[in-house]
Design an enzyme around this catalytic site. Structure first.
Site, mmCIF file in Angstrom:
data_model
loop_
_atom_site.group_PDB
_atom_site.id
_atom_site.type_symbol
_atom_site.label_atom_id
_atom_site.label_comp_id
_atom_site.label_asym_id
_atom_site.label_seq_id
_atom_site.Cartn_x
_atom_site.Cartn_y
_atom_site.Cartn_z
ATOM 1 N N ASN A 1 77.283 -10.647 0.812
ATOM 2 C CA ASN A 1 76.216 -9.756 1.404
ATOM 3 C C ASN A 1 75.307 -8.835 -0.141
ATOM 4 O O ASN A 1 75.979 -8.739 -0.673
ATOM 5 C CB ASN A 1 76.176 -8.073 2.348
ATOM 6 C CG ASN A 1 74.756 -7.401 2.302
ATOM 7 O OD1 ASN A 1 73.897 -8.163 1.542
ATOM 8 N ND2 ASN A 1 74.939 -6.160 2.159
ATOM 9 N N TRP A 2 74.264 -10.195 -0.571
ATOM 10 C CA TRP A 2 73.670 -10.430 -2.484
ATOM 11 C C TRP A 2 72.858 -8.123 -2.229
ATOM 12 O O TRP A 2 72.461 -8.332 -3.072
ATOM 13 C CB TRP A 2 73.303 -10.970 -2.646
ATOM 14 C CG TRP A 2 74.609 -12.242 -2.888
ATOM 15 C CD1 TRP A 2 75.496 -11.986 -2.821
ATOM 16 C CD2 TRP A 2 74.195 -13.618 -3.113
ATOM 17 N NE1 TRP A 2 76.669 -13.362 -3.427
ATOM 18 C CE2 TRP A 2 75.048 -13.945 -3.820
ATOM 19 C CE3 TRP A 2 72.892 -14.249 -4.140
ATOM 20 C CZ2 TRP A 2 75.063 -15.640 -3.942
ATOM 21 C CZ3 TRP A 2 72.993 -15.519 -4.232
ATOM 22 C CH2 TRP A 2 74.750 -15.736 -4.981
ATOM 23 N N LYS A 3 72.492 -8.310 -1.019
ATOM 24 C CA LYS A 3 71.373 -6.574 -1.136
ATOM 25 C C LYS A 3 70.429 -7.232 -1.782
ATOM 26 O O LYS A 3 70.028 -8.170 -2.268
ATOM 27 C CB LYS A 3 72.027 -5.826 -1.867
ATOM 28 C CG LYS A 3 73.504 -5.372 -1.462
ATOM 29 C CD LYS A 3 74.069 -4.155 -0.766
ATOM 30 C CE LYS A 3 75.834 -3.395 -0.331
ATOM 31 N NZ LYS A 3 76.227 -2.572 -0.129
ATOM 32 N N HIS B 1 71.984 -3.211 8.880
ATOM 33 C CA HIS B 1 73.691 -2.861 7.967
ATOM 34 C C HIS B 1 73.129 -1.802 7.629
ATOM 35 O O HIS B 1 71.879 -1.220 8.361
ATOM 36 C CB HIS B 1 73.003 -3.564 6.789
ATOM 37 C CG HIS B 1 74.263 -3.439 5.227
ATOM 38 N ND1 HIS B 1 73.450 -2.531 5.142
ATOM 39 C CD2 HIS B 1 75.348 -4.480 5.370
ATOM 40 C CE1 HIS B 1 75.080 -2.061 3.819
ATOM 41 N NE2 HIS B 1 75.476 -3.381 4.375
ATOM 42 N N GLU C 1 72.826 0.367 5.462
ATOM 43 C CA GLU C 1 71.508 0.550 4.664
ATOM 44 C C GLU C 1 70.082 0.707 5.193
ATOM 45 O O GLU C 1 69.478 1.260 5.183
ATOM 46 C CB GLU C 1 71.383 -0.424 3.205
ATOM 47 C CG GLU C 1 72.831 0.268 2.534
ATOM 48 C CD GLU C 1 73.125 -1.211 1.530
ATOM 49 O OE1 GLU C 1 72.822 -2.156 1.113
ATOM 50 O OE2 GLU C 1 74.713 -0.754 1.068
ATOM 51 N N GLU D 1 81.908 -2.252 9.233
ATOM 52 C CA GLU D 1 81.729 -1.616 8.382
ATOM 53 C C GLU D 1 81.717 0.257 7.937
ATOM 54 O O GLU D 1 80.319 0.316 8.218
ATOM 55 C CB GLU D 1 80.567 -1.910 7.554
ATOM 56 C CG GLU D 1 79.860 -3.778 7.552
ATOM 57 C CD GLU D 1 79.581 -4.450 6.156
ATOM 58 O OE1 GLU D 1 79.836 -4.401 5.261
ATOM 59 O OE2 GLU D 1 78.061 -3.519 6.404
ATOM 60 N N GLY E 1 80.712 -0.042 -0.611
ATOM 61 C CA GLY E 1 80.069 -0.315 -2.146
ATOM 62 C C GLY E 1 80.664 1.667 -2.785
ATOM 63 O O GLY E 1 80.196 1.709 -4.073
ATOM 64 N N SER F 1 83.947 -2.437 0.840
ATOM 65 C CA SER F 1 84.768 -2.298 -1.238
ATOM 66 C C SER F 1 86.261 -3.272 -0.444
ATOM 67 O O SER F 1 87.080 -3.184 -1.053
ATOM 68 C CB SER F 1 85.361 -1.152 -0.909
ATOM 69 O OG SER F 1 84.702 -0.267 -1.186
ATOM 70 N N GLY G 1 80.626 -6.814 -0.180
ATOM 71 C CA GLY G 1 78.986 -6.485 -0.899
ATOM 72 C C GLY G 1 79.470 -7.096 -2.464
ATOM 73 O O GLY G 1 79.486 -8.316 -3.295
ATOM 74 N N GLY G 2 79.896 -5.931 -3.247
ATOM 75 C CA GLY G 2 79.540 -6.077 -5.099
ATOM 76 C C GLY G 2 80.829 -7.225 -5.177
ATOM 77 O O GLY G 2 80.060 -7.675 -5.810
HETATM 78 C C1 PEP Z 1 78.115 -4.601 1.841
HETATM 79 O O1 PEP Z 1 77.186 -4.685 1.431
HETATM 80 O O2 PEP Z 1 78.085 -4.987 3.694
HETATM 81 C C2 PEP Z 1 79.783 -4.100 1.689
HETATM 82 C C3 PEP Z 1 80.367 -4.488 2.544
HETATM 83 O O3 PEP Z 1 79.840 -3.267 0.719
HETATM 84 P P1 PEP Z 1 80.913 -3.534 -0.339
HETATM 85 O O4 PEP Z 1 81.788 -4.825 -0.302
HETATM 86 O O5 PEP Z 1 79.844 -3.225 -1.945
HETATM 87 O O6 PEP Z 1 81.431 -2.028 -0.566
#
Ligand code: PEP
Length: 242
Positions: free
Chosen positions: A7-9, A93, A95, A163, A169, A206, A227-228
């Site tokens: 997930n590149w957001k 998601h 967010e 999640e 994040g 994370s 994500g990150g």
């Molecule tokens: C996400 O955006 O779904 C996510 C899990 O982000 P991160 O891996 O950065 O916690």
């Protein structure tokens, strides 16, 4: 089958997207029982489609509306995602839920619409820290699944991502026991609701190369939503190979 989803957001522009894939394709060859799916921002979907057109790597959008077209300013059409060769759409998601006030009822409409197009919804769910501390985690997951899947077709493809909101994040990773409990509960709920027991349940929050191997060994963890750590070739490659 294990699924590794990125997930590149709202990161990367089309040029950066092309550069990432040029490098990623050089370094990563698809393996038979491992699927890789990228979710770039909407404006980078065409660059993604072109970059991945001759690869087995899948991709999709981070959100969509529940109509294919019309007077819906600012929305993303899942039909266009399909036309460009995408296979999936991320839905619900945290967010989207927290910042854009998406409800389980809205999410249910999107899940149904995506399945109707023959695409795979990747439905995200998870509890907030306050809900966990109040002992409500399993109740929240059950409610999100029950309402979010209330219009879903049980015969069509579906992927779930658990999640915990407090782990997204933040660098704060859920413990193995917490992940195991939540994934077992999601698995049981899915079965109770009549969906296939083969429905993949991903973990997100994370995930890093340092913790991915241990997490992947937990029962009912069928892959990750990252994500990150998906923004750099080296770290996402390491996770895909864990
Ligand atoms: C996400 O955006 O779904 C996510 C899990 O982000 P991160 O891996 O950065 O916690």
């Amino acid at each position: 089958m294990k699924i590794f989803a990125a997930n590149w957001k709202l990161h990367k522009n089309p040029k950066e997207t092309r550069e990432f894939f040029a490098e990623f394709l050089k370094q990563v060859s698809p393996v038979a029982d491992r699927e890789i799916v990228f979710f770039p921002s909407t404006i980078c979907l065409e660059a993604t489609s072109q970059s991945l057109s001759s690869s087995k790597i899948k991709w999709g959008a981070q959100n969509c509306y529940y109509e294919a077209k019309g007077a819906f300013t600012g929305e993303t059409s899942a039909q266009t995602v399909k036309d460009l060769g995408g296979q999936s759409v991320l839905i619900g998601h945290s967010e989207r839920r927290a910042i854009f006030t998406e409800t389980d009822e809205l999410i249910a409409k999107k899940v149904s619409f995506i399945q109707g197009l023959g695409l795979t919804p990747l439905l995200c769910l998870g509890e907030t820290l306050a809900q966990r501390e109040a002992g409500e985690t399993l109740k929240v997951l059950s409610q999100q699944l029950q309402t979010g899947l209330s219009k879903a077709d049980k015969t069509k493809s579906l992927v779930i991502a658990y999640e915990p909101v407090w782990a997204i994040g933040t660098g704060r990773i859920a413990t193995s026991a917490q992940v195991q409990e939540a994934h077992a509960a999601v698995f049981q709920n899915i079965q109770k609701l009549g969906f296939s027991s083969a429905t993949a349940i991903l973990y997100g929050g994370s995930v890093k190369p340092e913790n991915s191997k241990e997490l992947l060994a937990i029962p009912h963890v069928d892959g990750f939503l990252v994500g990150g750590a998906s923004l750099e070739v080296a770290s996402f490659k390491a996770i895909c190979q864990s």
